[in-house]
Design an enzyme around this catalytic site. Structure first.
Site, short mmCIF file in Angstrom:
data_model
loop_
_atom_site.label_atom_id
_atom_site.label_comp_id
_atom_site.label_asym_id
_atom_site.label_seq_id
_atom_site.Cartn_x
_atom_site.Cartn_y
_atom_site.Cartn_z
N LYS A 18 0.65 -1.19 0.01
CA LYS A 18 0.03 0.08 -0.01
C LYS A 18 0.87 1.19 0.22
CE LYS A 18 -0.25 -0.20 4.96
NZ LYS A 18 -1.11 -0.92 6.06
N TYR A 56 16.48 29.84 7.76
CA TYR A 56 15.41 30.68 8.44
C TYR A 56 15.19 30.51 9.77
CZ TYR A 56 13.65 30.48 3.83
OH TYR A 56 13.55 30.52 2.15
N MET A 113 12.74 24.03 1.77
CA MET A 113 11.86 23.29 0.78
C MET A 113 12.94 22.65 0.05
SD MET A 113 8.88 24.50 -1.94
CE MET A 113 8.00 25.32 -0.52
C1 LIG Z 1 -0.21 -1.87 6.77
C2 LIG Z 1 -0.90 -2.93 7.51
C3 LIG Z 1 -0.07 -4.22 7.49
C4 LIG Z 1 1.19 -4.14 7.39
O1 LIG Z 1 1.75 -3.46 8.72
P1 LIG Z 1 3.46 -3.55 8.98
O2 LIG Z 1 3.36 -2.98 10.31
O3 LIG Z 1 4.15 -2.70 7.81
O4 LIG Z 1 3.78 -4.84 8.72
C5 LIG Z 1 -0.81 -5.38 7.68
N1 LIG Z 1 -2.20 -5.34 7.80
C6 LIG Z 1 -2.98 -4.26 7.56
C7 LIG Z 1 -4.37 -4.51 7.64
C8 LIG Z 1 -2.35 -2.90 7.43
O5 LIG Z 1 -3.18 -2.01 7.42
#
Ligand SMILES: *Cc1c(COP(=O)(O)O)cnc(C)c1O
Length: 367
Positions: A34, A259, A307
């Site tokens: 993801k 800054y 930035m």
């Molecule tokens: C993001 C996520 C994972 C993976 O989590 P990690 O801590 O990166 O291993 C697994 N299951 C769900 C439902 C998640 O949202």
């Protein structure tokens, strides 16, 4: 030409996956990709793991579509499921696996008789209170209604997410969550795919080693724990964020840098200006003294991150030159250390790599 490059070591990715497999030899691995594969590049990461992973997991349907359209034909799990009817058709057509966390989703599936069967993983809330049904009665209703539908593959899967597997102070609560997962699985007689373990569970808690586990951060060679780095856990960092020294200045003691004059030289020194900033994804919250690797030695950052640029205190003996390589995190400088200095977690830092950063995929291996 490129100022900032995120080098992604695809061999390290494969090695991490094999290291994980050796820890959970009896489980299938759902590689969590993801959020653009935690900032590492969704498709190239999935491609690099396509021979080795048993499935992939994403949060958004757009991410799943992008993987399918580019030819990833392994199962793709939607960790958040869906929330409208249109998505039910897409999920069916492209053969995604979907979490089902609420009755409104069951109703949406019921409204679609005659579609190609869906792979559903019933999502239980075992203590995080994010997604999933918590009560046995509601879980039972979701399950029995899905079991009646010809447009749903049987047997159903069960998925739940751990919220404190990385939090030592909450060990008791963690144990309750694990117990609840296995209790739901047996009491409600789930005989399909069972999925519990995340990265922290895989490394620390054998009783989370469900038949399907979902490693995320550890695939990228990064630790899920605050007190250890990925390398200390036997993993190899996948992303190395690099840039270049743009210029160097001799500074007098008392010189005020950047800054807000957030850094004041305590001695005569040499200041380096590095071509990286929060516009690339380097965190502006990095305080004075955050480590940066210049010419193979650690030097402290100085002043507010801008930035497009940031400062480093190269020390009075500096012989560094414009054009020298600077490593912000990765090989030789764990991203976990930068995250700790900034009061955040490494997940956030790697996720925040900006689109203008040049991403290079290499296969370095252990080297
Ligand atoms: C993001 C996520 C994972 C993976 O989590 P990690 O801590 O990166 O291993 C697994 N299951 C769900 C439902 C998640 O949202």
């Amino acid at each position: 030409m490129n100022f900032v490059t995120a080098c992604i070591d695809t061999k390290a990715l494969v090695r991490n996956l094999r290291t994980i497999r050796a820890r959970v030899p009896d489980s299938k691995l759902v590689a969590v990709v993801k959020a653009n594969a935690y900032g590492h590049g969704l498709y190239p990461v999935a491609q690099a793991l396509s021979q080795e992973a048993d499935a992939f997991a994403v949060s958004r349907i757009s991410e799943a579509l992008s993987l399918r359209n580019q030819g990833i034909d392994k199962p793709i799990v939607l960790l958040e499921g869906f929330y409208n009817d249109e998505d039910v058709e897409i999920i069916s057509r492209l053969d995604f696996y979907t979490a089902v966390h609420s009755l409104f989703q069951v109703e949406a599936i019921e409204r679609h008789p005659g579609i190609k069967p869906l792979h559903c993983w019933v999502q239980a809330d075992i203590g995080m209170h994010r997604l999933g049904a918590a009560q046995t009665g509601e879980l039972r209703e979701i399950k029995t209604r899905l079991e009646r539908l010809p447009q749903v593959y049987q047997p159903l899967g069960l998925i739940a997410h751990l919220s404190v597997a990385d939090t030592p102070a909450e060990q008791g609560y963690h144990e309750e969550q694990v117990k609840r997962f296995w209790q739901i699985a047996s009491e409600l007689e789930f005989t399909g795919d069972l999925s519990l373990g995340n990265s922290a569970g895989i490394l620390r808690w054998p009783d989370t080693h469900s038949p399907w586990v979902r490693p995320g951060i550890i695939l990228y060679g990064i630790s899920p724990f605050a007190d250890q780095t990925g390398e200390e856990l036997g993993l190899t960092p996948v992303m190395t964020l690099k840039s270049t020294l743009l210029t160097v200045h001799r500074l007098k003691k008392g010189a005020k840098v950047g800054y807000g004059a957030a850094f004041v030289a305590e001695r005569d020194t040499v200041l380096g200006v590095v071509a990286v900033g929060y516009g690339d994804g380097y965190p502006r919250t990095a305080p004075n003294g955050t480590p940066v690797l210049v010419g193979g030695r650690l030097v402290p950052s100085a002043g507010h991150v801008c930035m497009d640029m940031m400062f480093v205190d190269l020390g009075p003996e500096s012989r560094d030159r414009p054009g020298d390589e600077v490593i912000l995190w990765g090989r030789g400088l764990p991203v976990e250390k930068i995250a700790a200095a900034c009061g955040t977690i490494p997940y956030e830092l790697v996720c925040h790599i900006m689109p203008r950063v040049n991403v290079e995929f290499t296969a370095w291996g252990a080297g």
